[in-house]
Structures are given as structure tokens and as C-alpha cells.
Motif scaffolding. Structure first.
Motif, PDB file in Angstrom:
ATOM      1  N   SER A 127      -6.944  -9.034   4.168  1.00  0.00           N
ATOM      2  CA  SER A 127      -8.113  -9.913   4.313  1.00  0.00           C
ATOM      3  C   SER A 127      -7.657 -11.357   4.510  1.00  0.00           C
ATOM      4  O   SER A 127      -8.219 -12.094   5.323  1.00  0.00           O
ATOM      5  CB  SER A 127      -9.025  -9.801   3.086  1.00  0.00           C
ATOM      6  N   ILE A 179      -5.542  -4.696   0.363  1.00  0.00           N
ATOM      7  CA  ILE A 179      -6.835  -5.151   0.901  1.00  0.00           C
ATOM      8  C   ILE A 179      -6.922  -6.670   0.825  1.00  0.00           C
ATOM      9  O   ILE A 179      -7.331  -7.328   1.790  1.00  0.00           O
ATOM     10  CB  ILE A 179      -8.003  -4.479   0.157  1.00  0.00           C
ATOM     11  N   ARG A 180      -6.529  -7.239  -0.301  1.00  0.00           N
ATOM     12  CA  ARG A 180      -6.568  -8.696  -0.456  1.00  0.00           C
ATOM     13  C   ARG A 180      -5.652  -9.378   0.562  1.00  0.00           C
ATOM     14  O   ARG A 180      -6.044 -10.348   1.215  1.00  0.00           O
ATOM     15  CB  ARG A 180      -6.157  -9.073  -1.881  1.00  0.00           C
ATOM     16  N   PHE A 196      -6.869   0.834   4.359  1.00  0.00           N
ATOM     17  CA  PHE A 196      -6.642   0.536   2.950  1.00  0.00           C
ATOM     18  C   PHE A 196      -7.924   0.757   2.142  1.00  0.00           C
ATOM     19  O   PHE A 196      -7.876   1.288   1.029  1.00  0.00           O
ATOM     20  CB  PHE A 196      -6.158  -0.905   2.744  1.00  0.00           C
ATOM     21  N   SER A 197      -9.051   0.353   2.699  1.00  0.00           N
ATOM     22  CA  SER A 197     -10.334   0.551   2.015  1.00  0.00           C
ATOM     23  C   SER A 197     -10.629   2.033   1.843  1.00  0.00           C
ATOM     24  O   SER A 197     -11.099   2.465   0.785  1.00  0.00           O
ATOM     25  CB  SER A 197     -11.456  -0.134   2.790  1.00  0.00           C
ATOM     26  N   ASN A 255      -6.008  -1.846   9.652  1.00  0.00           N
ATOM     27  CA  ASN A 255      -5.358  -1.707   8.354  1.00  0.00           C
ATOM     28  C   ASN A 255      -6.351  -1.909   7.210  1.00  0.00           C
ATOM     29  O   ASN A 255      -6.318  -1.170   6.222  1.00  0.00           O
ATOM     30  CB  ASN A 255      -4.191  -2.684   8.221  1.00  0.00           C
ATOM     31  N   LEU A 256      -7.252  -2.871   7.357  1.00  0.00           N
ATOM     32  CA  LEU A 256      -8.261  -3.101   6.327  1.00  0.00           C
ATOM     33  C   LEU A 256      -9.112  -1.849   6.129  1.00  0.00           C
ATOM     34  O   LEU A 256      -9.376  -1.442   4.994  1.00  0.00           O
ATOM     35  CB  LEU A 256      -9.136  -4.306   6.683  1.00  0.00           C
ATOM     36  N   THR A 311       0.827  -1.201   0.000  1.00  0.00           N
ATOM     37  CA  THR A 311       0.000   0.000   0.000  1.00  0.00           C
ATOM     38  C   THR A 311       0.861   1.251   0.000  1.00  0.00           C
ATOM     39  O   THR A 311       0.512   2.247  -0.620  1.00  0.00           O
ATOM     40  CB  THR A 311      -1.011   0.016   1.167  1.00  0.00           C
ATOM     41  N   ASP A 359      -3.230  -0.350  -3.283  1.00  0.00           N
ATOM     42  CA  ASP A 359      -4.196  -0.550  -2.207  1.00  0.00           C
ATOM     43  C   ASP A 359      -5.075  -1.779  -2.429  1.00  0.00           C
ATOM     44  O   ASP A 359      -5.476  -2.430  -1.470  1.00  0.00           O
ATOM     45  CB  ASP A 359      -5.071   0.689  -2.037  1.00  0.00           C
ATOM     46  N   GLU A 360      -5.379  -2.108  -3.663  1.00  0.00           N
ATOM     47  CA  GLU A 360      -6.212  -3.282  -3.952  1.00  0.00           C
ATOM     48  C   GLU A 360      -5.526  -4.565  -3.460  1.00  0.00           C
ATOM     49  O   GLU A 360      -6.155  -5.405  -2.828  1.00  0.00           O
ATOM     50  CB  GLU A 360      -6.488  -3.381  -5.451  1.00  0.00           C
ATOM     51  N   THR A 411      -8.566   3.419  -0.935  1.00  0.00           N
ATOM     52  CA  THR A 411      -9.083   3.016  -2.255  1.00  0.00           C
ATOM     53  C   THR A 411     -10.256   3.904  -2.659  1.00  0.00           C
ATOM     54  O   THR A 411     -10.370   4.294  -3.811  1.00  0.00           O
ATOM     55  CB  THR A 411      -9.501   1.541  -2.234  1.00  0.00           C
TER      56      THR A 411
END
Length: 85
Positions: free
Chosen positions: A51, A47-48, A78-79, A74-75, A38, A43-44, A82
Motif C-alpha cells: 500500500s 499489505i501495509r 496479499f489480501s 500483489n495487494l 509475505t 501478510d499484514e 489474509t
């Protein structure tokens, strides 16, 4: 970001990848890799990865409550990044 900093994040991604090659459910390595990607603008993928860290920590039970809270934080971050990029 300086070239030196960029290379440090890339090295961190590489090291986390080595850990994950041996232990694919290492939630802390997944989280570290997420933080590094990130910072480099992906960022995508972050997120993955985070998760996956949450799922791995749920399955193996090795992550403390504090670590799991950090992953959730963090999730969210990051979301949010995005949504605003």
C-alpha cells in the motif's frame, strides 16, 4: 521452505530496508520487501508495504504503469491470503 531460502528472503528484506533508509518512497524496494515478508508468512505487513508502494508511486511518479499494475496485483494477492489464513 528450506533454511537457505528463508535466509535469502531475510537478506532481501534487509537490502530493501537499506534502500528505504535512504529513499523511504522507493516503491520498488517497498514492493520487494512486501513480497519477501509475505513469503515468510507476514501478510499484514506485506499489505501495509505494498500500500505504501502504491502511494509512493502515485506521489513521485517514478513507477511505470506495469509496476503499478504489479503493486495492485500483489495487494489483491496479499489480501486474499489474509482472508484465507
Amino acid at each position: 521452505m528450506s533454511l537457505f531460502e528463508t535466509e535469502q528472503y531475510r537478506a532481501s528484506i534487509h537490502e530493501a530496508g537499506q534502500v528505504l533508509a535512504v529513499s523511504p518512497d522507493d516503491s520498488e524496494a517497498l514492493n520487494i520487501k512486501a513480497l519477501s515478508v509475505t513469503t515468510l508468512g507476514d501478510d499484514e505487513t506485506a499489505i501495509r508495504l505494498v500500500s505504501q508502494a502504491l502511494e509512493a508511486s502515485r506521489k513521485n511518479g517514478h513507477a511505470s504503469i506495469e509496476q503499478q499494475s504489479n503493486y495492485w496485483n500483489n495487494l489483491g494477492f496479499f489480501s486474499h491470503m489474509t482472508l484465507w489464513s
